[in-house]
Design a protein around this motif. Structure first.
Motif, mmCIF file in Angstrom:
data_model
loop_
_atom_site.group_PDB
_atom_site.id
_atom_site.type_symbol
_atom_site.label_atom_id
_atom_site.label_comp_id
_atom_site.label_asym_id
_atom_site.label_seq_id
_atom_site.Cartn_x
_atom_site.Cartn_y
_atom_site.Cartn_z
ATOM 1 N N ALA A 186 0.880 -1.239 0.021
ATOM 2 C CA ALA A 186 0.111 0.189 0.005
ATOM 3 C C ALA A 186 0.805 1.409 -0.178
ATOM 4 C CB ALA A 186 -0.931 0.172 1.151
ATOM 5 N N GLY A 187 2.083 1.129 0.270
ATOM 6 C CA GLY A 187 3.072 2.256 0.195
ATOM 7 C C GLY A 187 3.693 2.862 1.485
ATOM 8 N N ALA A 188 3.354 1.922 2.617
ATOM 9 C CA ALA A 188 4.055 2.277 3.907
ATOM 10 C C ALA A 188 5.611 2.593 3.760
ATOM 11 C CB ALA A 188 3.685 1.447 4.965
ATOM 12 N N GLN A 189 6.157 3.279 4.612
ATOM 13 C CA GLN A 189 7.591 3.430 4.491
ATOM 14 C C GLN A 189 8.252 2.561 5.536
ATOM 15 O OE1 GLN A 189 8.807 7.606 4.882
ATOM 16 N NE2 GLN A 189 8.081 8.116 2.760
ATOM 17 N N SER A 190 7.677 2.510 6.670
ATOM 18 C CA SER A 190 8.158 1.746 7.777
ATOM 19 C C SER A 190 6.995 0.829 8.524
ATOM 20 C CB SER A 190 8.914 2.493 8.551
ATOM 21 O OG SER A 190 8.067 3.241 9.387
ATOM 22 N N ALA A 191 7.530 0.223 9.371
ATOM 23 C CA ALA A 191 6.411 -0.631 10.156
ATOM 24 C C ALA A 191 7.018 -0.773 11.558
ATOM 25 C CB ALA A 191 5.834 -2.046 9.394
#
Length: 358
Positions: free
Chosen positions: A253-258
């Motif tokens: 979905a395009g998240a940069q970090s988790a």
């Protein structure tokens, strides 16, 4: 409540108004009213209004990535049974149970107080986390728009802000967030607990679905708004099997970090969650509780910094290893997003600040 009434209240996380830890007396519903109270139309949300004396609060917790925070509301209608903020309702003589999700308080003068505190000569700019104790985009924000006003003031002063939410209402403020991100003034964290709608309805009844939250990540990322995903809380034998799926779909979905956070059960949250388990997952309730205790030296909760959000022991280590392997495969960072820019902070002129020359 009699055993045959061991049912959940539709649209609510808690089944009871557990007594807060500061109360000297306890009250109980008789069986007749308890039966009636299982109907949602008798459990209405009540909004109270508070005139706040201060707004920006500080903390020195080494395991949270912010020093300053703002909470425009007390209580949260999302009704997440696991919410670590539930015990805060005990400070205002209300129950951390149903009261927390039905008797809400709005700090109606929050924008004025925020601006006053930003203009204080002693204020030193640093990022402010907005909506930490309770979700700043919970349902009542749609009409009250306190969070929106706070963001508008933050942008006017070039005050950096980080947001955390599980609500689609944040999309209302996309134009403002785009202005802020153009000057490196905002980060957003989307909390995703489960992608199973049936579990979501029981665990966090008035929140957006997990797939809707993935769409939030996509919408924010498409507008270059730095976005991280919190897989939180991770609950043994309840949603822990979804960890890899949440991380991978967040990356897509395009998240940069988790990041992830293990379930926390401080104070009244422990009995509330225990009751929830026996109501919704009776077949595995004790198994879940025992595994939680395994992570906290035989207790349901350990408030020790460095352990309260991750736990300790074999199971905690397994979750940590799974998460680290997964973010590497997904191409995500496990580090914090880039620092927001505090150098742009300014106090804009206001009418009356300077005498007219005419």
């Amino acid at each position: 409540m009699p055993s045959d009434l061991k049912t959940f209240i539709k649209g609510r996380g808690s089944n009871s108004n557990i007594t807060g830890r500061f109360e000297k007396t306890e009250s109980y519903l008789d069986d007749e009213f308890a039966y009636e109270a299982t109907y949602e139309n008798l459990i209405q949300t009540e909004v109270r209004y508070e005139t706040a004396k201060s707004l920006i609060t500080s903390n020195n917790s080494p395991d949270v990535p912010f020093k300053l925070s703002i909470n425009p509301y007390r209580g949260c209608e999302h009704g997440c049974i696991y919410c670590f903020a539930r015990p805060s309702h005990a400070y205002i003589d209300l129950s951390p149970g149903l009261d927390f999700e039905t008797k809400l308080t709005a700090k109606i003068n929050a924008p004025d107080v925020f601006e006053r505190e930003l203009r204080n000569v002693r204020y030193q700019c640093q990022p402010i986390a907005l909506g930490i104790n309770t979700d700043a985009y919970q349902p009542i924000e749609k009409s009250l728009k306190i969070t929106q006003s706070l963001l508008q003031i933050a942008y006017e002063y070039r005050q950096p802000v980080s947001l955390i939410t599980k609500s689609a209402l944040i999309l209302r403020d996309l134009p403002l967030l785009e202005k802020m991100v153009s000057e490196n003034l905002v980060h957003v964290a989307i909390s995703i607990t489960t992608l199973d709608n049936d579990l979501k309805r029981k665990l966090e009844p008035r929140t957006a679905s997990g797939h809707t939250r993935l769409n939030l990540v996509k919408a924010l990322s498409e507008r270059r708004i730095p976005t991280t995903v919190l897989a939180a809380p991770v609950i043994p034998f309840v949603n822990d099997h979804e960890l890899e799926s949440i991380v991978h779909q967040s990356a897509e979905a395009g998240a940069q970090s988790a990041h992830y956070i293990m379930l926390r059960l401080p104070h009244e949250v422990a009995p509330l969650f225990t009751d929830w388990l026996h109501t919704h997952l009776p077949d595995r309730a004790e198994h879940v509780l025992n595994r939680i205790k395994d992570m906290h030296a035989g207790q349901l909760y350990d408030s020790q910094f460095g352990k309260r959000m991750t736990g300790d022991g074999l199971y905690a280590d397994l979750i940590r290893q799974r998460f680290n392997i997964t973010i590497k495969k997904a191409g995500l960072s496990g580090k914090r997003l880039t620092e927001l820019d505090c150098s742009r902070f300014r106090i804009p002129p206001k009418s009356g600040d300077q005498l007219s020359l005419i």
